[in-house]
Write a protein that holds these residues in place. Sequence first.
Motif, PDB file in Angstrom:
ATOM      1  N   ASP A  41       0.743  -1.175   0.023  1.00 34.48           N
ATOM      2  CA  ASP A  41      -0.003  -0.040   0.028  1.00 34.48           C
ATOM      3  C   ASP A  41       0.972   1.326   0.024  1.00 34.48           C
ATOM      4  N   ARG A  42       2.077   1.245  -0.671  1.00 37.08           N
ATOM      5  CA  ARG A  42       3.128   2.198  -0.565  1.00 37.08           C
ATOM      6  C   ARG A  42       3.408   3.019   0.649  1.00 37.08           C
ATOM      7  N   GLY A  43       3.616   2.078   1.598  1.00 39.21           N
ATOM      8  CA  GLY A  43       3.548   2.601   3.022  1.00 39.21           C
ATOM      9  C   GLY A  43       4.816   1.889   3.759  1.00 39.21           C
ATOM     10  N   ALA A 103       2.087   6.593  -7.717  1.00 35.99           N
ATOM     11  CA  ALA A 103       1.224   6.769  -6.552  1.00 35.99           C
ATOM     12  C   ALA A 103      -0.102   7.693  -7.404  1.00 35.99           C
ATOM     13  N   ARG A 104       0.363   8.360  -8.219  1.00 36.16           N
ATOM     14  CA  ARG A 104      -0.945   9.105  -8.847  1.00 36.16           C
ATOM     15  C   ARG A 104      -1.685   8.355 -10.211  1.00 36.16           C
ATOM     16  N   THR A 261      10.761  -1.295  -8.683  1.00 33.53           N
ATOM     17  CA  THR A 261       9.527  -1.007  -8.348  1.00 33.53           C
ATOM     18  C   THR A 261       9.377  -0.750  -6.817  1.00 33.53           C
ATOM     19  N   LYS A 262      10.445  -0.842  -6.228  1.00 37.08           N
ATOM     20  CA  LYS A 262      10.432  -0.377  -4.658  1.00 37.08           C
ATOM     21  C   LYS A 262      10.150   1.102  -4.426  1.00 37.08           C
ATOM     22  N   SER A 263      10.415   1.860  -5.822  1.00 38.68           N
ATOM     23  CA  SER A 263       9.929   3.259  -5.830  1.00 38.68           C
ATOM     24  C   SER A 263       8.534   3.334  -5.497  1.00 38.68           C
ATOM     25  N   PHE A 264       7.788   2.353  -5.906  1.00 36.41           N
ATOM     26  CA  PHE A 264       6.356   2.369  -5.453  1.00 36.41           C
ATOM     27  C   PHE A 264       5.756   2.195  -4.243  1.00 36.41           C
TER      28      PHE A 264
END
Lengths: 486, 80
Positions: A41-43, A103-104, A261-264
């Motif tokens: 969840d991007r957190g 995220a956008r 993808t860890k950027s996400f």
Amino acid sequence: MEKWVVALLAMSAYLVFAFIVGVLAGRGRSFWSVSEYTVADRGLGLVLMWFLMGGTVFSAFAFLGGPGWAYSKGAASFYILAYTCLGLLPWYLIGPKVARIGARKNFYTMGEFLGDRYDSRAIQVLVGVISVLAFIQYLTLQIKGMAYVFNVLTEDAIPIWLGALISYGIVIVYVATSGVRGAAWSDVLQGILMLLVAWVVGYTVVYSFHDGVADMFRGIEASRPGFLTVGAEGSGMSPMSYTTILLVSVIGFIMWPHLFTKSFTTTEKKIKQTVLVYPLFAIFLVPILFIGFAAVGVVDPAQLTGPDTILPHLVTHEMGASGIVYGLIGAGALAAAMSSADAITHGGSVSFGRDIIQPLKPDLPERTQIWIMRLSVIAIGTVAYYLSIFGAAGLVQLLVGAYGSIVQFAPAVYGALWWRRGTSTGVIAGLVAGIAVNYYFQLVQPATPLDINAGILGLIVNVVLFVGMSMVTNPAGSRADEYIKA
Amino acid sequence: MAMEDQPAVARESTRDASKAFAIFTAVMVLVMIFPIYGFANKVEPMVLGMPFSLFWIVAWIGVEFVGLLCFIAYEFSGER
């Protein structure tokens, strides 16, 4: 008690612990959410990010290949330190942009990112297929490492196929159940264990054969002049070869889709703070190289089946080490291999689900997507397991070979973020030609012109075609601004 | 789902040092590769027990860490 029994107990205790941590990590989280499985969840928090990204460096390559390079190629092994400390620097610049765009637009993979930017489903699928293939290659290396360590330290009590099955089986279970969070939490455990073991074992090895580090290096310089410098007589690598392999590794590092993808999974500040700890990780690799240097002049290369086996060989044949040391090294090496294997297995399942299946069947319900990803963990795992037990290739060549293809994503990624004029035709032409050139020089030709790394040759052709073909074709749509200004 | 993630979309840094960071990265890479690495590519003088060719890399890793600290402190310390 027999030494190998102690080793087996220590490794088993570690495996049970890793299994529990990995499976518990996903508790209380939504089991059916694609976002939770793929990017938490991007957190993800800072400490989890450190070890998730660090786990990739501390791979079977570092733990077995690192001492192997130091032992067989001398100063050329310094390249491992250099690329570890440099590899993540580009992420400081591209990571935050990619995170904001992701995220956008709700992205989970590199294929979605590039496919959307260049408005091409073909690019997304192409990136997905290359990623999964490279992941499988990379995985076989980790699995071989685990199996080998198990086999040697238990003095053949555990056969290769069984050691791989047990250790990698555990990875598959906690990745399938807990997704990226399972990988991250077990990486914290594995990272701490491996750092500890690296220093303890590094210094134990140095001091059991020499009177300290300086004494060891003076001895090597006296007996093997040129071994401690790059490119001289007696060194394992030419300056051009050293320079270009380092460049390929640095440019390619963050192009690995499981890292990209860890950027996400997090936000700008945490990305930058994660880059900050990488120099520290590099310093932690120094004693691992010392292990290999300590063996120079102590172990006759003819006694080894390959340089990658130098660490287990030292422990079992030369040191008269206790069962505790057996167990520590076994657990540390397993930790190194597993912390890479989990992230790659997870990345492979996400690439397969999002970049290969999803574009072909776009209207799958979320539950079906989740099932596809979780089942592909098992499928990818099975293929990699089969290849690693029945296929054959040297550890280092395997990784460098896969690296050569992954680095070919770089022009498309940098172009997406900084160059308005890039088109899908340019990306595909560059990517296909770059990979073809890389494979031609790696597999067909015995040597490359001027000793330049095959990946760099591919990259040159790739960039020329990407820019050239983009200039003569029209960009589809106008998404460029959104990406460049992010 | 993406819309709920609005905070992640915003910039967190208050100042942008991207250009300087790109230069920093380039310098770090250049000191590690030939021809510049060629100046450090020798055994003597040995420092901290390590041949100079290794010490050079370790020392620059130290420089890198301090540099990164400065960049992060600069980018996240200004007024929002």
